[in-house]
Design an enzyme around this catalytic site. Structure first.
Site, PDB file in Angstrom:
ATOM      1  N   ARG A   1      72.788 -81.150  77.401  1.00  0.00           N
ATOM      2  CA  ARG A   1      73.659 -82.158  76.775  1.00  0.00           C
ATOM      3  C   ARG A   1      74.655 -81.550  75.798  1.00  0.00           C
ATOM      4  NH1 ARG A   1      68.892 -86.230  75.263  1.00  0.00           N
ATOM      5  NH2 ARG A   1      68.340 -84.307  74.235  1.00  0.00           N
TER       6      ARG A   1
ATOM      7  N   TYR B   1      61.471 -85.313  82.644  1.00  0.00           N
ATOM      8  CA  TYR B   1      61.394 -84.869  84.051  1.00  0.00           C
ATOM      9  C   TYR B   1      61.777 -85.958  85.039  1.00  0.00           C
ATOM     10  CZ  TYR B   1      58.715 -80.642  82.737  1.00  0.00           C
ATOM     11  OH  TYR B   1      58.282 -79.460  82.219  1.00  0.00           O
TER      12      TYR B   1
ATOM     13  N   LYS C   1      54.513 -77.097  81.759  1.00  0.00           N
ATOM     14  CA  LYS C   1      53.570 -77.981  81.101  1.00  0.00           C
ATOM     15  C   LYS C   1      54.144 -78.457  79.764  1.00  0.00           C
ATOM     16  CE  LYS C   1      50.942 -74.852  78.265  1.00  0.00           C
ATOM     17  NZ  LYS C   1      51.505 -75.223  77.027  1.00  0.00           N
TER      18      LYS C   1
ATOM     19  N   TYR D   1      49.901 -68.338  82.439  1.00  0.00           N
ATOM     20  CA  TYR D   1      48.756 -67.435  82.460  1.00  0.00           C
ATOM     21  C   TYR D   1      48.454 -66.926  83.874  1.00  0.00           C
ATOM     22  CZ  TYR D   1      47.559 -66.784  77.696  1.00  0.00           C
ATOM     23  OH  TYR D   1      47.602 -66.320  76.409  1.00  0.00           O
TER      24      TYR D   1
ATOM     25  N   HIS E   1      45.785 -73.150  80.475  1.00  0.00           N
ATOM     26  CA  HIS E   1      45.588 -71.696  80.593  1.00  0.00           C
ATOM     27  C   HIS E   1      44.105 -71.314  80.734  1.00  0.00           C
ATOM     28  CE1 HIS E   1      49.701 -71.753  79.572  1.00  0.00           C
ATOM     29  NE2 HIS E   1      49.616 -71.640  78.265  1.00  0.00           N
TER      30      HIS E   1
ATOM     31  N   ARG F   1      45.552 -61.365  67.456  1.00  0.00           N
ATOM     32  CA  ARG F   1      46.100 -61.934  68.687  1.00  0.00           C
ATOM     33  C   ARG F   1      45.380 -61.268  69.860  1.00  0.00           C
ATOM     34  NH1 ARG F   1      50.417 -60.294  72.271  1.00  0.00           N
ATOM     35  NH2 ARG F   1      50.915 -62.072  73.627  1.00  0.00           N
TER      36      ARG F   1
ATOM     37  N   ARG G   1      34.961 -62.560  78.710  1.00  0.00           N
ATOM     38  CA  ARG G   1      33.736 -61.746  78.605  1.00  0.00           C
ATOM     39  C   ARG G   1      32.649 -62.377  79.468  1.00  0.00           C
ATOM     40  NH1 ARG G   1      34.995 -58.987  73.574  1.00  0.00           N
ATOM     41  NH2 ARG G   1      33.161 -57.692  73.808  1.00  0.00           N
TER      42      ARG G   1
ATOM     43  N   ASP H   1      35.454 -47.590  81.040  1.00  0.00           N
ATOM     44  CA  ASP H   1      36.649 -48.165  80.448  1.00  0.00           C
ATOM     45  C   ASP H   1      37.885 -47.939  81.324  1.00  0.00           C
ATOM     46  OD1 ASP H   1      38.609 -49.016  78.784  1.00  0.00           O
ATOM     47  OD2 ASP H   1      38.081 -47.717  77.118  1.00  0.00           O
TER      48      ASP H   1
HETATM   49  C1  BG6 Z   1      52.016 -71.612  75.543  1.00  0.00           C
HETATM   50  C2  BG6 Z   1      51.590 -72.475  74.401  1.00  0.00           C
HETATM   51  O1  BG6 Z   1      51.759 -72.237  76.759  1.00  0.00           O
HETATM   52  O2  BG6 Z   1      51.328 -70.379  75.492  1.00  0.00           O
HETATM   53  C3  BG6 Z   1      51.798 -71.775  73.087  1.00  0.00           C
HETATM   54  O3  BG6 Z   1      52.330 -73.677  74.425  1.00  0.00           O
HETATM   55  C4  BG6 Z   1      51.168 -70.404  73.096  1.00  0.00           C
HETATM   56  O4  BG6 Z   1      51.296 -72.544  72.008  1.00  0.00           O
HETATM   57  C5  BG6 Z   1      51.580 -69.633  74.341  1.00  0.00           C
HETATM   58  O5  BG6 Z   1      51.589 -69.718  71.938  1.00  0.00           O
HETATM   59  C6  BG6 Z   1      50.826 -68.331  74.450  1.00  0.00           C
HETATM   60  O6  BG6 Z   1      51.341 -67.549  75.484  1.00  0.00           O
HETATM   61  P1  BG6 Z   1      51.130 -65.978  75.486  1.00  0.00           P
HETATM   62  O7  BG6 Z   1      51.634 -65.545  76.811  1.00  0.00           O
HETATM   63  O8  BG6 Z   1      51.915 -65.434  74.342  1.00  0.00           O
HETATM   64  O9  BG6 Z   1      49.664 -65.746  75.302  1.00  0.00           O
END
Ligand code: BG6
Length: 482
Positions: free
Chosen positions: A46, A121, A149, A180, A241, A338, A343, A396
């Site tokens: 837009r 959508y 999503k 994912y 995911h 992070r 597991r 490993d």
């Molecule tokens: C997204 C989520 O689908 O995945 C986010 O909406 C999240 O909240 C992200 O941060 C994580 O993706 P990745 O690939 O960085 O693990």
């Protein structure tokens, strides 16, 4: 030549997702020669702007030399228009026609990438369908739609959205992204599990004690609070995911690698999962700590929000292979690190005759999705030296050491390329979506009604302590840290 006349329409081109994910992924594919050299990438949104303005916006997220970036940006143009009404879409249709008339003998491929919130959508798909779908009849021509999503916010709304889209674009044209599924290690799960003889006989309730699928982020909602607050971590990460990762771990071997064979097996296993019971759930929300803001300090989040930013849930799969084995799915924002990993912990060896704590001497297979892709297997071995003690060590496979020359591609370029090739293997089919929503919907309704407690946890911590109890109940034993 009969090269594909490929046009990619990025609807929502002026937004965050397009700038951060879609265009950089397209640039990656373009630079590595995976897109036809004459590809046209048309942004639609837009915002009133011209091609140059769009290019300026995109540039900071692109990589490479100025020359590389310019070559890519030359392929990117912009059309402004609204998502409702006919006018904007008719304008886009004209641009598409003009573009395709230049390669009128070649098959045309059109990818509509919806980098937009799902609420629009239906109108966007209706606009595209009604005004732009005048695809020529050269054999091999196609139109495909990529959607992101969240597909709805519970089972019912997801079904409604699926009905609306399904009337416009049938399943074979719809590519639902769960990024994912585009990750190297997620794809590897499938190969690793079904190609290794040594895993096959132990992959069941007799030998496996529990499975944990964990997603941790060391940052909060950071500007996405407004979006996040209407969904929460269960809808944002677990329902899609993590449920997909669970399906990859637990599914039976499909008949073949054909996308439908594979997805048939994923649906089957997802349908065997009973809806989550509230006593198998721990929710949390992060609070200000270590100089970092709490969740409700985000100006776009209501002060009294009870939206969970952390969730741990234990699921059970009701089939012969998995009955009674707890699968713990855990995800949280603003945690101490992070990491995303799976597991698979085996039961303790009976009749343990060595020195050492028999209960903690367990085999465990770990698949680390990120950071630093790796697979390692915790083994019990003789501790080196003069003593005769048992100890845990690792077999490993660290990807950066084993494959130093391979640049592991990101999920987005891989998935976009799959969609151009017409391969739906790593996209979510409608029935999978339905099954995954079925697992979480009763719980989500309870959470929405405020009936499930949300525990505070400090920003940068491991999450609410109650989650450890859930793991202990699932028989998870923390053995030597890796
Ligand atoms: C997204 C989520 O689908 O995945 C986010 O909406 C999240 O909240 C992200 O941060 C994580 O993706 P990745 O690939 O960085 O693990």
């Amino acid at each position: 030549s009969d090269e594909l006349c490929l046009t990619i329409v990025v609807a929502g081109a002026s937004g965050d997702l397009a700038r951060k994910k879609t265009y950089p992924a397209l640039q990656f594919l373009f630079q590595h020669g995976f897109l036809p050299s004459n590809v046209a990438i048309i942004g639609y949104a837009r915002t009133d702007m011209n091609d140059d303005k769009l290019r300026e916006k995109l540039k900071p997220k692109l990589v490479g030399s100025d020359d590389d970036i310019d070559k890519f940006l030359k392929r990117c143009t912009y059309v402004a228009g609204s998502y409702d009404g006919a006018e904007g879409w008719q304008g886009l249709a004209k641009v598409l026609d003009k573009r395709e008339s230049k390669c009128s003998k070649n098959p045309a491929g059109r990818l509509y990438y919806l980098a937009l919130p799902p609420s629009v959508y239906p109108q966007v798909c209706a606009g595209l369908k009604e005004h732009c779908d005048n695809l020529r009849s050269v054999e091999g021509s196609w139109i495909r739609v990529i959607v992101e999503k969240p597909f709805g916010h519970d089972l019912q709304s997801s079904e409604q959205l699926a009905d609306q889209l399904g009337k416009l674009y049938p399943e074979h044209q719809l590519y639902r992204i769960d990024h994912y599924l585009g990750k190297e290690m997620a794809q590897n799960l499938f190969v690793m599990r079904h190609a290794n003889m040594f895993l096959a006989p132990v992959w069941n309730r007799t030998c496996i004690s529990n499975v944990q699928i964990t997603f941790k982020e060391d940052f909060g909602t950071e500007g996405r609070g407004g979006y996040f607050d209407t969904f929460g971590i269960l809808r944002d990460v677990l329902q899609n995911h993590l449920a997909q990762m669970l399906a990859m771990v637990a599914m039976e071997k499909p008949l073949s690698v054909h996308p439908d064979d594979l997805r048939d097996e994923k649906v089957k296993v997802l349908r065997c999962i009973k809806p989550v019971e509230p006593h198998n759930v721990v929710l949390g929300q992060y609070t200000a700590a270590n100089g970092q803001p709490g969740y409700t300090d985000d100006p776009t989040v209501p002060d009294d929000s009870k939206t969970p930013t952390f969730a741990a849930v234990t699921l059970y799969i009701d089939n012969d292979r998995w009955a009674g084995v707890p699968f713990v799915l855990k995800a949280g924002k603003a945690l101490n690190e992070r990491k995303a990993e799976i597991r698979v912990q085996l039961r303790a060896t009976p009749h343990f005759v060595f020195n050492g704590e028999p209960e903690s001497m367990r085999n465990e297979l770990v698949v680390r999705l990120q950071p630093d892709e790796a697979i390692y297997l915790k083994m019990i071995v003789k501790k080196p030296g003069l003593e005769f003690d048992a100890a845990i060590s690792e077999l490993d496979l660290d990807y950066s050491r084993r494959y130093p020359e391979v640049d592991i591609p990101d999920a987005y370029p891989r998935l976009i390329l799959d969609s151009i090739r017409g391969d739906q293997q790593h996209f979510v089919r409608r029935d999978e979506l339905r099954a995954a929503w079925g697992i979480f919907t009763p719980l989500l309704h309870k959470i929405d009604a405020g009936e499930v407690e949300v525990h505070p946890y400090p920003y940068g911590s491991r999450g609410p302590a109650e989650a450890d109890e859930l793991l202990a109940r699932a028989d998870f034993v923390k053995n030597v840290a890796y």
